[in-house]
Design an enzyme around this catalytic site. Structure first.
Site, PDB file in Angstrom:
ATOM      1  N   ARG A  66       0.821  -1.220   0.000  1.00 58.81           N
ATOM      2  CA  ARG A  66       0.000   0.000   0.000  1.00 58.81           C
ATOM      3  C   ARG A  66       0.853   1.268   0.000  1.00 58.81           C
ATOM      4  NH1 ARG A  66      -3.494   2.684   4.580  1.00 58.81           N
ATOM      5  NH2 ARG A  66      -5.143   3.695   3.363  1.00 58.81           N
ATOM      6  N   HIS A  70       0.541   4.596  -2.322  1.00 58.23           N
ATOM      7  CA  HIS A  70       0.370   5.955  -1.788  1.00 58.23           C
ATOM      8  C   HIS A  70       1.535   6.862  -2.163  1.00 58.23           C
ATOM      9  CE1 HIS A  70      -2.996   5.246   1.392  1.00 58.23           C
ATOM     10  NE2 HIS A  70      -3.235   4.632   0.249  1.00 58.23           N
ATOM     11  N   ASP A  71       2.674   6.288  -2.475  1.00 59.76           N
ATOM     12  CA  ASP A  71       3.789   7.073  -3.007  1.00 59.76           C
ATOM     13  C   ASP A  71       3.493   7.471  -4.458  1.00 59.76           C
ATOM     14  OD1 ASP A  71       6.250   8.282  -3.433  1.00 59.76           O
ATOM     15  OD2 ASP A  71       7.239   6.391  -3.962  1.00 59.76           O
ATOM     16  N   GLY A  76       4.018  11.142  -8.445  1.00 61.92           N
ATOM     17  CA  GLY A  76       4.819  10.052  -8.980  1.00 61.92           C
ATOM     18  C   GLY A  76       5.531   9.234  -7.919  1.00 61.92           C
ATOM     19  N   GLU A  92       3.442  13.849   4.168  1.00 65.19           N
ATOM     20  CA  GLU A  92       2.229  13.192   3.666  1.00 65.19           C
ATOM     21  C   GLU A  92       1.696  12.180   4.677  1.00 65.19           C
ATOM     22  OE1 GLU A  92       3.194  11.571  -0.217  1.00 65.19           O
ATOM     23  OE2 GLU A  92       3.946  13.513  -0.912  1.00 65.19           O
ATOM     24  N   ASN A  98      -3.414   8.600   5.028  1.00 70.63           N
ATOM     25  CA  ASN A  98      -2.240   8.007   5.696  1.00 70.63           C
ATOM     26  C   ASN A  98      -2.258   8.060   7.220  1.00 70.63           C
ATOM     27  OD1 ASN A  98      -1.063   7.338   3.249  1.00 70.63           O
ATOM     28  ND2 ASN A  98       0.114   9.241   3.096  1.00 70.63           N
ATOM     29  N   PRO A 167      -7.578   7.825  -3.820  1.00 64.42           N
ATOM     30  CA  PRO A 167      -9.024   7.609  -3.661  1.00 64.42           C
ATOM     31  C   PRO A 167      -9.403   7.316  -2.210  1.00 64.42           C
ATOM     32  CG  PRO A 167      -8.112   6.193  -5.388  1.00 64.42           C
ATOM     33  CD  PRO A 167      -6.957   6.827  -4.699  1.00 64.42           C
ATOM     34  N   HIS A 197      -6.446  -5.696  -2.128  1.00 64.54           N
ATOM     35  CA  HIS A 197      -7.239  -5.867  -0.911  1.00 64.54           C
ATOM     36  C   HIS A 197      -7.542  -7.338  -0.635  1.00 64.54           C
ATOM     37  CE1 HIS A 197      -8.703  -1.398  -1.121  1.00 64.54           C
ATOM     38  NE2 HIS A 197      -7.419  -1.508  -0.898  1.00 64.54           N
ATOM     39  N   THR A 198      -6.850  -8.225  -1.290  1.00 70.30           N
ATOM     40  CA  THR A 198      -6.873  -9.641  -0.945  1.00 70.30           C
ATOM     41  C   THR A 198      -6.015  -9.906   0.288  1.00 70.30           C
ATOM     42  OG1 THR A 198      -6.292 -11.875  -1.713  1.00 70.30           O
ATOM     43  CG2 THR A 198      -4.950 -10.101  -2.561  1.00 70.30           C
ATOM     44  N   ASP A 249      -9.993  -9.144   3.183  1.00 70.62           N
ATOM     45  CA  ASP A 249     -10.490 -10.396   2.593  1.00 70.62           C
ATOM     46  C   ASP A 249     -10.674 -11.380   3.731  1.00 70.62           C
ATOM     47  OD1 ASP A 249     -10.793 -12.932   1.528  1.00 70.62           O
ATOM     48  OD2 ASP A 249      -8.907 -12.902   0.399  1.00 70.62           O
TER      49      ASP A 249
HETATM   50  C1  HEM Z   1      -9.179   1.785  -5.702  1.00 69.56           C
HETATM   51  C2  HEM Z   1      -9.087   2.660  -4.750  1.00 69.56           C
HETATM   52  C3  HEM Z   1      -8.610   2.313  -3.363  1.00 69.56           C
HETATM   53  C4  HEM Z   1      -9.193   2.707  -2.210  1.00 69.56           C
HETATM   54  C5  HEM Z   1     -10.424   3.583  -2.072  1.00 69.56           C
HETATM   55  C6  HEM Z   1      -8.443   2.114  -1.137  1.00 69.56           C
HETATM   56  C7  HEM Z   1      -8.722   2.305   0.207  1.00 69.56           C
HETATM   57  C8  HEM Z   1      -8.133   1.604   1.233  1.00 69.56           C
HETATM   58  C9  HEM Z   1      -8.508   1.716   2.612  1.00 69.56           C
HETATM   59  C10 HEM Z   1      -9.573   2.640   3.165  1.00 69.56           C
HETATM   60  C11 HEM Z   1      -7.761   0.839   3.314  1.00 69.56           C
HETATM   61  C12 HEM Z   1      -7.817   0.615   4.819  1.00 69.56           C
HETATM   62  C13 HEM Z   1      -7.008   1.702   5.496  1.00 69.56           C
HETATM   63  C14 HEM Z   1      -7.248   1.785   6.988  1.00 69.56           C
HETATM   64  O1  HEM Z   1      -8.402   1.746   7.408  1.00 69.56           O
HETATM   65  O2  HEM Z   1      -6.269   1.923   7.740  1.00 69.56           O
HETATM   66  C15 HEM Z   1      -6.888   0.180   2.383  1.00 69.56           C
HETATM   67  C16 HEM Z   1      -5.967  -0.778   2.727  1.00 69.56           C
HETATM   68  C17 HEM Z   1      -5.098  -1.336   1.816  1.00 69.56           C
HETATM   69  N1  HEM Z   1      -4.942  -0.991   0.507  1.00 69.56           N
HETATM   70 FE1  HEM Z   1      -6.206   0.136  -0.589  1.00 69.56          FE
HETATM   71  N2  HEM Z   1      -7.431   1.375  -1.656  1.00 69.56           N
HETATM   72  C18 HEM Z   1      -7.484   1.466  -3.010  1.00 69.56           C
HETATM   73  C19 HEM Z   1      -6.581   0.918  -3.898  1.00 69.56           C
HETATM   74  C20 HEM Z   1      -5.456   0.231  -3.531  1.00 69.56           C
HETATM   75  C21 HEM Z   1      -4.352  -0.086  -4.407  1.00 69.56           C
HETATM   76  C22 HEM Z   1      -4.260   0.352  -5.869  1.00 69.56           C
HETATM   77  C23 HEM Z   1      -3.450  -0.798  -3.679  1.00 69.56           C
HETATM   78  C24 HEM Z   1      -2.122  -1.360  -4.074  1.00 69.56           C
HETATM   79  C25 HEM Z   1      -1.681  -1.443  -5.305  1.00 69.56           C
HETATM   80  C26 HEM Z   1      -4.012  -0.929  -2.343  1.00 69.56           C
HETATM   81  C27 HEM Z   1      -3.448  -1.648  -1.322  1.00 69.56           C
HETATM   82  C28 HEM Z   1      -3.965  -1.744  -0.043  1.00 69.56           C
HETATM   83  C29 HEM Z   1      -3.479  -2.683   0.947  1.00 69.56           C
HETATM   84  C30 HEM Z   1      -2.452  -3.775   0.729  1.00 69.56           C
HETATM   85  C31 HEM Z   1      -4.172  -2.410   2.131  1.00 69.56           C
HETATM   86  C32 HEM Z   1      -3.959  -3.060   3.516  1.00 69.56           C
HETATM   87  C33 HEM Z   1      -2.857  -2.299   4.235  1.00 69.56           C
HETATM   88  C34 HEM Z   1      -2.477  -2.802   5.606  1.00 69.56           C
HETATM   89  O3  HEM Z   1      -3.006  -3.802   6.090  1.00 69.56           O
HETATM   90  O4  HEM Z   1      -1.603  -2.157   6.238  1.00 69.56           O
HETATM   91  N3  HEM Z   1      -5.206  -0.271  -2.284  1.00 69.56           N
HETATM   92  N4  HEM Z   1      -7.122   0.670   1.121  1.00 69.56           N
END
Ligand code: HEM
Ligand SMILES: *[C@@H]1O[C@H](CO)[C@@H](O)[C@H](O)[C@H]1NC(C)=O
Ligand SMILES: *[C@@H]1O[C@H](CO)[C@@H](O)[C@H](O)[C@H]1NC(C)=O
Ligand SMILES: *[C@@H]1O[C@H](CO)[C@@H](O)[C@H](O)[C@H]1NC(C)=O
Length: 332
Positions: A66, A70-71, A76, A92, A98, A167, A197-198, A249
């Site tokens: 993640r 976010h970077d 970029g 950031e 974040n 997003p 998000h798997t 997941d």
């Molecule tokens: C499509 C739009 C996306 C949205 C709205 C989104 C939003 C979020 C949110 C809200 C969380 C939980 C954060 C928290 O409550 O602390 C999350 C976790 C995560 N996101 Fe996304 N995300 C998106 C796309 C992505 C992308 C593109 C990636 C990586 C290429 C990604 C990787 C992850 C990962 C791996 C987690 C778990 C992080 C952890 O357990 O520390 N997400 N995301």
């Protein structure tokens, strides 16, 4: 002389044309062998530090993946997300996406100090993060890919970019797609990369709205399975428990697989941004179904889309610097 000149010109065209062509696309300067001579052990070093960190805490794989996202979405893939507050930098790390959420910075510090020991001033923090994201994916059971390298690190951060370009989980489908398109990514990239998000966790605060008052009408989000919602409410109350953690997941929370997409088909996507991939566009709906059916197809596209995301407007050549410490810019 004429012959050798012609030969030389032909040679030049053959050698430099590919560079000129690739120059046109974002990240065209990046290539996987970038450190082969300057720091041959770089990739091994990153992999071994990531492996240690993930062995200690499984979730770290998700957190590092993640962090790279976010970077890249903020001016970029330039390691801007890694900078701490300082006299002329607003970190950031304090942005809405974040704050109390982004993690893994200590692991990047460990990677960077190991790299500096082996080859001082050579490997950028942005490349270290891109490699860590790939290694994390592989360790979690996901696909692998060659990471194009040669990014430089930024000399600044953008808190407004972090707030506006990444997003939010309650953004509409159109808003999320627009934010991807602003980065040169399309709906295929959006659906495949959401498959991240798997693995990993979300806090209650990121999806609470769905459980209680989705549209400000006192009604829950009916695209969420009723019994799954009831289960979530137990640990994500109307108020309080903001930081309580939930698996993104719930079927295979630490395994990188396509259950994320199967869950969405069962109305059990945790975030609104997950579930709307199914309901708001036929293109994304078809992709969710395809990836739910075919894990191999998901893996293949995920790898491609990760390379594409990693190529978002990198600093190359004399732009940017190789930070000595990922948390602060070099003294000039
Ligand atoms: C499509 C739009 C996306 C949205 C709205 C989104 C939003 C979020 C949110 C809200 C969380 C939980 C954060 C928290 O409550 O602390 C999350 C976790 C995560 N996101 Fe996304 N995300 C998106 C796309 C992505 C992308 C593109 C990636 C990586 C290429 C990604 C990787 C992850 C990962 C791996 C987690 C778990 C992080 C952890 O357990 O520390 N997400 N995301
Ligand atoms: C950075 O400083 C600003 C105020 O100058 C503060 O609001 C913010 O929380 C700080 N960020 C972090 C990550 O400490
Ligand atoms: C989305 O969530 C944020 C943060 O919780 C909130 O301030 C905002 O009002 C929400 N937006 C919508 C459209 O519900
Ligand atoms: C739902 O949200 C609206 C608008 O934010 C608010 O006025 C209302 O009191 C909320 N209702 C419940 C039951 O939480």
């Amino acid at each position: 002389m004429a012959v050798s000149m012609t030969t030389f010109m032909l040679f030049s065209v053959l050698v430099f044309a590919p560079l000129c062509l690739s120059h046109k696309s974002n990240g065209g300067y990046l290539y996987p062998q970038y450190y082969d001579h300057s720091c041959p052990k770089a990739l091994e070093i990153v992999k071994s530090v990531v492996a240690k960190a993930v062995a200690k805490e499984t979730r770290m794989a998700a957190s590092l993946l993640r962090l790279h996202f976010h970077d890249c979405f903020v001016k970029g893939c330039d390691a801007s997300v890694l900078l701490d507050n300082s006299s002329n930098i607003i970190s950031e790390k304090g942005s809405n996406p974040n704050r109390n959420s982004a993690r893994g910075f200590e692991v990047i510090d460990d990677i960077k100090s190991a790299l500096e020991k082996e080859c001082p001033g050579t490997v950028s923090c942005a490349d270290a993060l891109a490699l860590a994201a790939r290694d994390s994916t592989v360790l979690a059971g996901g696909p692998t890919w060659d990471v194009p390298l040669g990014r430089k690190d930024s000399k600044g951060a953008s808190i407004s970019g972090s707030n506006n370009m990444i997003p939010a989980p309650n953004n509409t489908f159109q808003t999320i797609l627009t934010k991807f398109k602003l980065q040169g990514l399309n709906v295929v990239d959006l659906v495949a990369l959401s498959g991240s998000h798997t693995i990993g966790n979300s806090r209650c605060t990121s999806f609470r709205q769905r459980l209680y008052n989705q549209s400000g009408n006192g009604q829950p989000d009916y695209s969420l399975d009723r019994s799954y919602a009831a289960q979530l409410r137990k640990n994500c109350p109307r108020s309080g428990g903001d930081q309580n953690l939930f698996f993104l997941d719930f079927v295979s929370p630490t395994k990188f697989d396509n259950f994320y997409f199967k869950n969405i088909l069962a109305s059990k996507g945790l975030l609104s941004s997950d579930q709307i991939l199914l309901t708001k566009s036929s293109a994304s709906m078809d992709l969710v179904k395809k990836y739910a059916e075919n894990n191999e197809l998901f893996f293949e596209q995920f790898a491609k889309s990760m390379v594409k995301m990693g190529n978002i407007t990198p600093l190359t050549g004399s732009r940017g610097e190789i930070r000595k410490t990922c948390r602060k810019i070099n003294k000039s």
